[in-house]
Design a protein around this motif. Structure first.
Motif, PDB file in Angstrom:
ATOM      1  N   ASP A 141      94.362  26.884  -4.379  1.00  0.00           N
ATOM      2  CA  ASP A 141      94.851  25.518  -4.704  1.00  0.00           C
ATOM      3  C   ASP A 141      94.402  24.434  -3.983  1.00  0.00           C
ATOM      4  O   ASP A 141      94.854  23.374  -3.844  1.00  0.00           O
ATOM      5  CB  ASP A 141      96.402  25.256  -4.749  1.00  0.00           C
ATOM      6  N   ILE A 142      92.803  24.249  -3.812  1.00  0.00           N
ATOM      7  CA  ILE A 142      92.429  23.166  -2.827  1.00  0.00           C
ATOM      8  C   ILE A 142      92.060  22.147  -3.984  1.00  0.00           C
ATOM      9  O   ILE A 142      91.513  22.410  -4.912  1.00  0.00           O
ATOM     10  CB  ILE A 142      91.013  23.836  -2.204  1.00  0.00           C
ATOM     11  N   ALA A 143      92.441  20.784  -3.428  1.00  0.00           N
ATOM     12  CA  ALA A 143      92.144  19.835  -4.263  1.00  0.00           C
ATOM     13  C   ALA A 143      91.817  18.680  -3.267  1.00  0.00           C
ATOM     14  O   ALA A 143      92.230  18.404  -2.128  1.00  0.00           O
ATOM     15  CB  ALA A 143      93.312  19.257  -5.084  1.00  0.00           C
ATOM     16  N   VAL A 144      90.735  18.183  -3.494  1.00  0.00           N
ATOM     17  CA  VAL A 144      90.132  16.820  -2.822  1.00  0.00           C
ATOM     18  C   VAL A 144      90.932  15.544  -3.698  1.00  0.00           C
ATOM     19  O   VAL A 144      90.563  15.475  -4.985  1.00  0.00           O
ATOM     20  CB  VAL A 144      88.690  16.869  -2.809  1.00  0.00           C
ATOM     21  N   LEU A 145      91.424  14.637  -2.979  1.00  0.00           N
ATOM     22  CA  LEU A 145      92.072  13.481  -3.657  1.00  0.00           C
ATOM     23  C   LEU A 145      91.399  11.994  -3.193  1.00  0.00           C
ATOM     24  O   LEU A 145      91.022  12.001  -2.041  1.00  0.00           O
ATOM     25  CB  LEU A 145      93.475  13.449  -3.372  1.00  0.00           C
ATOM     26  N   GLN A 146      91.466  11.181  -4.067  1.00  0.00           N
ATOM     27  CA  GLN A 146      90.581   9.945  -3.989  1.00  0.00           C
ATOM     28  C   GLN A 146      91.814   8.765  -3.626  1.00  0.00           C
ATOM     29  O   GLN A 146      92.907   8.728  -4.247  1.00  0.00           O
ATOM     30  CB  GLN A 146      89.871   9.516  -5.175  1.00  0.00           C
ATOM     31  N   ASP A 147      91.242   7.904  -2.526  1.00  0.00           N
ATOM     32  CA  ASP A 147      92.335   6.802  -2.274  1.00  0.00           C
ATOM     33  C   ASP A 147      92.039   5.880  -3.291  1.00  0.00           C
ATOM     34  O   ASP A 147      91.629   6.061  -4.453  1.00  0.00           O
ATOM     35  CB  ASP A 147      91.962   6.105  -0.947  1.00  0.00           C
ATOM     36  N   LEU A 148      93.056   4.433  -3.245  1.00  0.00           N
ATOM     37  CA  LEU A 148      92.789   3.527  -4.330  1.00  0.00           C
ATOM     38  C   LEU A 148      91.370   3.041  -4.633  1.00  0.00           C
ATOM     39  O   LEU A 148      91.112   2.312  -5.369  1.00  0.00           O
ATOM     40  CB  LEU A 148      93.623   2.436  -3.646  1.00  0.00           C
ATOM     41  N   ALA A 149      90.514   3.145  -3.516  1.00  0.00           N
ATOM     42  CA  ALA A 149      89.030   2.635  -3.547  1.00  0.00           C
ATOM     43  C   ALA A 149      88.123   3.706  -4.458  1.00  0.00           C
ATOM     44  O   ALA A 149      87.118   3.469  -4.736  1.00  0.00           O
ATOM     45  CB  ALA A 149      88.736   2.552  -2.286  1.00  0.00           C
ATOM     46  N   GLY A 150      88.987   4.721  -4.808  1.00  0.00           N
ATOM     47  CA  GLY A 150      88.238   5.942  -5.765  1.00  0.00           C
ATOM     48  C   GLY A 150      87.442   6.683  -4.536  1.00  0.00           C
ATOM     49  O   GLY A 150      86.444   7.357  -5.170  1.00  0.00           O
ATOM     50  N   LEU A 151      87.557   6.743  -3.200  1.00  0.00           N
ATOM     51  CA  LEU A 151      86.813   7.399  -2.446  1.00  0.00           C
ATOM     52  C   LEU A 151      87.819   8.753  -1.884  1.00  0.00           C
ATOM     53  O   LEU A 151      88.998   8.741  -1.749  1.00  0.00           O
ATOM     54  CB  LEU A 151      86.671   6.732  -1.306  1.00  0.00           C
ATOM     55  N   ASP A 152      86.832   9.801  -1.755  1.00  0.00           N
ATOM     56  CA  ASP A 152      87.615  11.071  -1.177  1.00  0.00           C
ATOM     57  C   ASP A 152      88.126  10.634   0.004  1.00  0.00           C
ATOM     58  O   ASP A 152      87.447  10.121   0.791  1.00  0.00           O
ATOM     59  CB  ASP A 152      86.539  12.205  -1.131  1.00  0.00           C
ATOM     60  N   ARG A 153      89.500  11.206   0.294  1.00  0.00           N
ATOM     61  CA  ARG A 153      90.103  10.688   1.353  1.00  0.00           C
ATOM     62  C   ARG A 153      90.985  11.694   1.816  1.00  0.00           C
ATOM     63  O   ARG A 153      91.381  11.980   3.144  1.00  0.00           O
ATOM     64  CB  ARG A 153      90.794   9.572   1.082  1.00  0.00           C
ATOM     65  N   VAL A 154      91.611  12.835   1.198  1.00  0.00           N
ATOM     66  CA  VAL A 154      92.818  13.527   1.345  1.00  0.00           C
ATOM     67  C   VAL A 154      92.289  15.032   0.739  1.00  0.00           C
ATOM     68  O   VAL A 154      91.661  14.998  -0.245  1.00  0.00           O
ATOM     69  CB  VAL A 154      94.070  13.339   0.989  1.00  0.00           C
ATOM     70  N   THR A 155      92.248  16.055   1.470  1.00  0.00           N
ATOM     71  CA  THR A 155      92.293  17.437   0.905  1.00  0.00           C
ATOM     72  C   THR A 155      93.510  18.131   1.429  1.00  0.00           C
ATOM     73  O   THR A 155      93.889  18.152   2.555  1.00  0.00           O
ATOM     74  CB  THR A 155      90.807  18.190   1.396  1.00  0.00           C
ATOM     75  N   ARG A 156      93.932  18.751   0.325  1.00  0.00           N
ATOM     76  CA  ARG A 156      95.269  19.777   0.423  1.00  0.00           C
ATOM     77  C   ARG A 156      94.804  21.149  -0.091  1.00  0.00           C
ATOM     78  O   ARG A 156      93.922  21.202  -1.133  1.00  0.00           O
ATOM     79  CB  ARG A 156      96.411  19.121  -0.146  1.00  0.00           C
TER      80      ARG A 156
END
Ligand code: GLN
Length: 281
Positions: A260-275
């Protein structure tokens, strides 16, 4: 006669504008509000008041530090995070708005009921405090290898009246003996040592909280590799990283056997968090 509040604000704004500040008027108001121990609104409503001698004395060194580029949060001693005033000193990283995404991404996947959480490299304690505030039924362990940082994190927990966080001196997992966390969260150092951004205001922040070897990936690599041993069945790992790291970090999660790996974007639309999570079984 001493200058009025309004006159002082204009002078301070002009001095700051010729220096490093990108928000000179706001910085001047924040510094003055801090020196007066009043709100910004109060300051703006009292422009015609005369400045008092002792305030002028207190405020001069604050303005001088700001002109040298010292971040405003280190001058006032606080930064707001998750609607809480978080005490900060140069021993800890100043909480960033994008780190609220890390908190949200952790909250999104947390199962209901009493859960057990681990915050690695807690620094000011901002992430642990936000999680504790949202999940009063959770127990948290917040670790840092810096004693100075732990002191600040503890002071922040006390100031917020939060009693569900235990603090421990530990270099990542080194001193941790529990192996059934429901979630491990980390905002580790991830800036490459050659990054020119390090010449800016961040030079006043603790380098060990910012810079990692291996193009910023060394510490994340360690955390991802070791996490599975400390997570209970179905437990989640949520990590903040640099905007160019998304693909590599999700690759590390996969190598560590996570699902269930996902890369999430911050408010600037940049990859910032992976879970990701380890399998249930
Ligand atoms: N986001 C921070 C910065 O850009 C870096 C934080 C970190 O390394 N954990 O300065």
């Amino acid at each position: 006669m001493n200058p009025s509040i309004g006159q002082w604000l204009i002078q301070a704004r002009d001095s700051l504008a010729s220096g490093c500040s990108e928000s000179p008027a706001l910085d001047a108001e924040v510094i003055l509000a801090c020196a007066l121990r009043k709100s910004r609104a109060w300051v703006l409503a009292h422009r015609s008041d005369e400045m008092e001698e002792d305030v002028l004395g207190r405020i001069a060194p604050m303005l001088a530090r700001r002109m040298q580029g010292v971040p405003i949060a280190y001058i006032t001693g606080f930064r707001e995070f998750w609607s809480m005033p978080i005490k900060v000193t140069p021993d800890v990283l100043i909480p960033r708005p994008e780190t609220e995404l890390l908190v949200e991404s952790a909250l999104d996947v947390l199962p209901k009921g009493p859960v057990s959480l681990l915050d690695l490299g807690t620094g000011s304690g901002a992430i642990a405090l936000a999680l504790a505030r949202e999940r009063p039924d959770a127990t948290l362990l917040a670790v840092d290898r810096s004693k100075a940082a732990l002191k600040i994190a503890q002071a922040n927990a006390k100031a917020q009246g939060i009693e569900t966080i235990r603090f421990l001196e530990s270099d990542w997992f080194a001193a941790i003996h529990s192996h059934d966390f429901d979630l491990v969260v980390a905002n580790p150092p991830y800036v490459d040592g050659d990054d020119s951004a390090l010449d800016g205001e961040v030079r006043y922040e603790p380098r060990e909280a910012l810079v990692a070897a291996d193009e910023g990936l060394a510490e994340i690599r360690r955390i991802v590799a070791e996490s599975p041993r400390f997570l209970g069945s179905g437990g989640w790992l949520v990590v903040e990283h640099g905007c160019s790291h998304g693909r590599q970090v999700s690759g590390l999660f996969a190598e560590a056997g996570m699902d269930d790996i996902a890369v999430l974007q911050d408010l600037a639309g940049l990859d910032r968090v992976t879970r990701g999570r380890i399998g249930i079984g």
